[in-house]
Design a protein around this motif. Structure first.
Motif, PDB file in Angstrom:
ATOM      1  N   VAL A  25      18.242  54.071 -10.344  1.00 55.97           N
ATOM      2  CA  VAL A  25      19.171  55.187 -10.499  1.00 55.97           C
ATOM      3  C   VAL A  25      20.556  54.641 -10.807  1.00 55.97           C
ATOM      4  CG1 VAL A  25      19.664  55.252  -8.013  1.00 55.97           C
ATOM      5  CG2 VAL A  25      19.993  57.327  -9.397  1.00 55.97           C
ATOM      6  N   THR A  26      21.319  55.374 -11.582  1.00 55.13           N
ATOM      7  CA  THR A  26      22.673  54.977 -11.952  1.00 55.13           C
ATOM      8  C   THR A  26      23.646  56.112 -11.653  1.00 55.13           C
ATOM      9  OG1 THR A  26      22.570  55.846 -14.210  1.00 55.13           O
ATOM     10  CG2 THR A  26      21.747  53.601 -13.853  1.00 55.13           C
ATOM     11  N   ALA A  27      24.885  55.742 -11.441  1.00 50.95           N
ATOM     12  CA  ALA A  27      25.965  56.724 -11.315  1.00 50.95           C
ATOM     13  C   ALA A  27      27.034  56.372 -12.337  1.00 50.95           C
ATOM     14  CB  ALA A  27      26.544  56.714  -9.909  1.00 50.95           C
ATOM     15  N   SER A  28      27.596  57.378 -12.976  1.00 50.00           N
ATOM     16  CA  SER A  28      28.658  57.152 -13.949  1.00 50.00           C
ATOM     17  C   SER A  28      29.622  58.327 -13.909  1.00 50.00           C
ATOM     18  CB  SER A  28      28.079  56.972 -15.362  1.00 50.00           C
ATOM     19  OG  SER A  28      27.240  58.058 -15.717  1.00 50.00           O
ATOM     20  N   THR A  29      30.845  58.072 -14.336  1.00 53.68           N
ATOM     21  CA  THR A  29      31.882  59.100 -14.282  1.00 53.68           C
ATOM     22  C   THR A  29      32.468  59.341 -15.666  1.00 53.68           C
ATOM     23  OG1 THR A  29      33.550  57.429 -13.733  1.00 53.68           O
ATOM     24  CG2 THR A  29      32.487  58.571 -11.898  1.00 53.68           C
ATOM     25  N   LYS A  30      33.021  60.517 -15.826  1.00 58.36           N
ATOM     26  CA  LYS A  30      33.709  60.855 -17.071  1.00 58.36           C
ATOM     27  C   LYS A  30      35.191  60.557 -16.920  1.00 58.36           C
ATOM     28  CE  LYS A  30      34.203  64.533 -20.518  1.00 58.36           C
ATOM     29  NZ  LYS A  30      33.590  65.793 -21.011  1.00 58.36           N
ATOM     30  N   PRO A  31      35.782  59.824 -17.847  1.00 65.08           N
ATOM     31  CA  PRO A  31      37.214  59.502 -17.734  1.00 65.08           C
ATOM     32  C   PRO A  31      38.068  60.750 -17.559  1.00 65.08           C
ATOM     33  CG  PRO A  31      36.186  58.223 -19.484  1.00 65.08           C
ATOM     34  CD  PRO A  31      35.156  59.236 -19.053  1.00 65.08           C
ATOM     35  N   GLY A  32      39.121  60.593 -16.789  1.00 66.58           N
ATOM     36  CA  GLY A  32      40.034  61.707 -16.535  1.00 66.58           C
ATOM     37  C   GLY A  32      40.151  61.982 -15.056  1.00 66.58           C
ATOM     38  N   SER A  33      41.096  62.833 -14.718  1.00 63.60           N
ATOM     39  CA  SER A  33      41.326  63.209 -13.327  1.00 63.60           C
ATOM     40  C   SER A  33      40.610  64.488 -13.007  1.00 63.60           C
ATOM     41  CB  SER A  33      42.829  63.360 -13.054  1.00 63.60           C
ATOM     42  OG  SER A  33      43.510  62.139 -13.289  1.00 63.60           O
ATOM     43  N   TRP A  34      39.815  64.456 -11.945  1.00 60.81           N
ATOM     44  CA  TRP A  34      39.076  65.652 -11.562  1.00 60.81           C
ATOM     45  C   TRP A  34      39.985  66.622 -10.833  1.00 60.81           C
ATOM     46  CZ3 TRP A  34      37.954  68.009  -6.845  1.00 60.81           C
ATOM     47  CH2 TRP A  34      37.018  69.056  -6.920  1.00 60.81           C
ATOM     48  N   ALA A  35      39.820  67.902 -11.106  1.00 59.40           N
ATOM     49  CA  ALA A  35      40.529  68.960 -10.390  1.00 59.40           C
ATOM     50  C   ALA A  35      39.575  70.114 -10.213  1.00 59.40           C
ATOM     51  CB  ALA A  35      41.765  69.390 -11.166  1.00 59.40           C
ATOM     52  N   PRO A  36      39.643  70.818  -9.092  1.00 61.91           N
ATOM     53  CA  PRO A  36      38.764  71.985  -8.882  1.00 61.91           C
ATOM     54  C   PRO A  36      38.924  73.003  -9.998  1.00 61.91           C
ATOM     55  CG  PRO A  36      39.936  71.414  -6.864  1.00 61.91           C
ATOM     56  CD  PRO A  36      40.563  70.607  -7.958  1.00 61.91           C
ATOM     57  N   ALA A  37      37.830  73.625 -10.373  1.00 59.01           N
ATOM     58  CA  ALA A  37      37.883  74.610 -11.455  1.00 59.01           C
ATOM     59  C   ALA A  37      38.657  75.847 -11.005  1.00 59.01           C
ATOM     60  CB  ALA A  37      36.461  74.991 -11.846  1.00 59.01           C
ATOM     61  N   THR A  49      31.580  56.171 -17.872  1.00 60.39           N
ATOM     62  CA  THR A  49      31.839  54.862 -17.271  1.00 60.39           C
ATOM     63  C   THR A  49      30.834  54.608 -16.153  1.00 60.39           C
ATOM     64  OG1 THR A  49      34.208  55.081 -17.714  1.00 60.39           O
ATOM     65  CG2 THR A  49      33.526  53.422 -16.095  1.00 60.39           C
ATOM     66  N   PRO A  50      29.906  53.663 -16.318  1.00 60.82           N
ATOM     67  CA  PRO A  50      28.962  53.356 -15.242  1.00 60.82           C
ATOM     68  C   PRO A  50      29.689  52.782 -14.037  1.00 60.82           C
ATOM     69  CG  PRO A  50      28.207  52.463 -17.353  1.00 60.82           C
ATOM     70  CD  PRO A  50      29.631  52.876 -17.537  1.00 60.82           C
ATOM     71  N   VAL A  51      29.323  53.258 -12.838  1.00 64.21           N
ATOM     72  CA  VAL A  51      29.991  52.775 -11.627  1.00 64.21           C
ATOM     73  C   VAL A  51      29.009  52.235 -10.581  1.00 64.21           C
ATOM     74  CG1 VAL A  51      32.007  54.255 -11.901  1.00 64.21           C
ATOM     75  CG2 VAL A  51      30.032  55.116 -10.626  1.00 64.21           C
ATOM     76  N   ASP A  52      27.717  52.486 -10.762  1.00 69.14           N
ATOM     77  CA  ASP A  52      26.765  52.019  -9.753  1.00 69.14           C
ATOM     78  C   ASP A  52      25.354  52.063 -10.313  1.00 69.14           C
ATOM     79  OD1 ASP A  52      26.311  51.204  -6.896  1.00 69.14           O
ATOM     80  OD2 ASP A  52      25.038  52.986  -6.917  1.00 69.14           O
ATOM     81  N   ARG A  53      24.509  51.162  -9.795  1.00 68.27           N
ATOM     82  CA  ARG A  53      23.082  51.259 -10.066  1.00 68.27           C
ATOM     83  C   ARG A  53      22.317  50.646  -8.898  1.00 68.27           C
ATOM     84  NH1 ARG A  53      22.374  47.314 -15.375  1.00 68.27           N
ATOM     85  NH2 ARG A  53      22.847  45.304 -14.412  1.00 68.27           N
ATOM     86  N   LYS A  54      21.217  51.307  -8.556  1.00 68.95           N
ATOM     87  CA  LYS A  54      20.396  50.879  -7.447  1.00 68.95           C
ATOM     88  C   LYS A  54      18.926  51.062  -7.817  1.00 68.95           C
ATOM     89  CE  LYS A  54      23.618  50.344  -4.077  1.00 68.95           C
ATOM     90  NZ  LYS A  54      24.834  50.509  -4.871  1.00 68.95           N
ATOM     91  N   GLY A  55      18.060  50.407  -7.069  1.00 70.42           N
ATOM     92  CA  GLY A  55      16.633  50.581  -7.263  1.00 70.42           C
ATOM     93  C   GLY A  55      16.046  51.508  -6.219  1.00 70.42           C
ATOM     94  N   PHE A  56      14.979  52.195  -6.586  1.00 70.50           N
ATOM     95  CA  PHE A  56      14.152  52.935  -5.640  1.00 70.50           C
ATOM     96  C   PHE A  56      12.870  52.125  -5.474  1.00 70.50           C
ATOM     97  CE2 PHE A  56      16.137  57.114  -7.290  1.00 70.50           C
ATOM     98  CZ  PHE A  56      17.134  57.087  -6.315  1.00 70.50           C
TER      99      PHE A  56
END
Length: 259
Positions: free
Chosen positions: A247-259, A219-226
């Protein structure tokens, strides 16, 4: 996955001609006035973006000691370790992977000289995904324009992320301005890079990259220029100017938890 070359050959998942370009320049990774001078100049700007995004996504205070402790980070296409090393200094457990074998001993030696423990490997994203490796953050910087199948590559990066994980992907836009600056300017006029380092036809527009990222299951969540300022001879992050480097930022669906 061992730190040595994988048993399965890399050829087929990478473009050997693209790898050869960076193999030829491997020894110059840490020379700020060498063939990677543009990357050294850009590195503080892209590192600031990475720190901001990782801090926001995982609720970390970037001013705290070792703010990224407990996060496992993959720097895919790590080169000589220009991003791997600062991420390790911030406390992350870092794996640096590169398809160009000659980059790995350069990166290992520099990390050892810097007193940093970084797991460098001669491997592709697909190798690591097949081996079942998983990460909280995947740094995918200036790589996607060099691979033969961007969707397959980004899909492997998606597999490498834990649920709720973050991928940061930077590349070059495809338009007349990027051709003038990245090809004519950087390779022919300034001679910052050897001629032929980039193939403009492989550059990817922000909309194209967002579409590929979504098709890969992120899921794309951000994009900016350099943006480079030739007057101050420095780079800055821009909310609007994505004409050349971005540059872009994107996340993987689901809830993150420490390994």
């Amino acid at each position: 996955m061992s730190a040595t070359s994988p048993a399965e050959p890399l050829t087929g998942r990478i473009d050997p001609a693209e790898v050869a370009k960076f193999e030829a320049m491997a020894a110059e990774w840490w020379d700020p006035n060498g063939k990677f001078k543009p990357l050294h100049m850009l590195n503080p700007c892209r590192l600031d973006y990475v720190i901001d995004q990782v801090s926001a996504e995982f609720g970390r205070d970037p001013t705290a000691p070792l703010p990224f402790a407990g996060l496992r980070v993959l720097d895919i296409g790590c080169g000589g370790g220009l991003l791997s090393e600062p991420m390790a200094r911030l406390g992350a457990a870092v794996v640096g992977a590169d398809a160009a074998a000659r980059n790995i001993p350069v990166a290992r030696l520099h990390a050892e000289q810097s007193g940093l423990a970084i797991d460098y490997r001669h491997a592709t994203a697909e190798d690591l995904a097949t081996a079942g490796e998983r990460f909280d953050v995947v740094l995918n910087m200036e790589v996607v324009e060099h691979v033969p199948d961007p969707l397959a590559y980004l899909s492997a990066c998606q597999t490498l992320l834990r649920p709720g994980g973050l991928m940061i992907c930077s590349t070059l836009n495809r338009n007349a301005r990027s051709f003038a600056m990245a090809i004519i300017g950087a390779e022919h006029v300034m001679r910052w890079l050897p001629k032929g380092t980039h193939d403009w036809r492989r550059f990817i527009t922000p909309d194209e990259l967002f579409a590929l990222i979504e098709r890969a299951g992120l899921t794309p969540v951000d994009r900016k220029g350099f943006v480079f300022n030739p007057v101050t001879w420095s780079w800055r992050v821009s909310d609007r100017d994505l004409a050349v480097n971005y540059v872009t930022a994107s996340t993987k669906p689901g809830s993150w938890a420490p390994a």
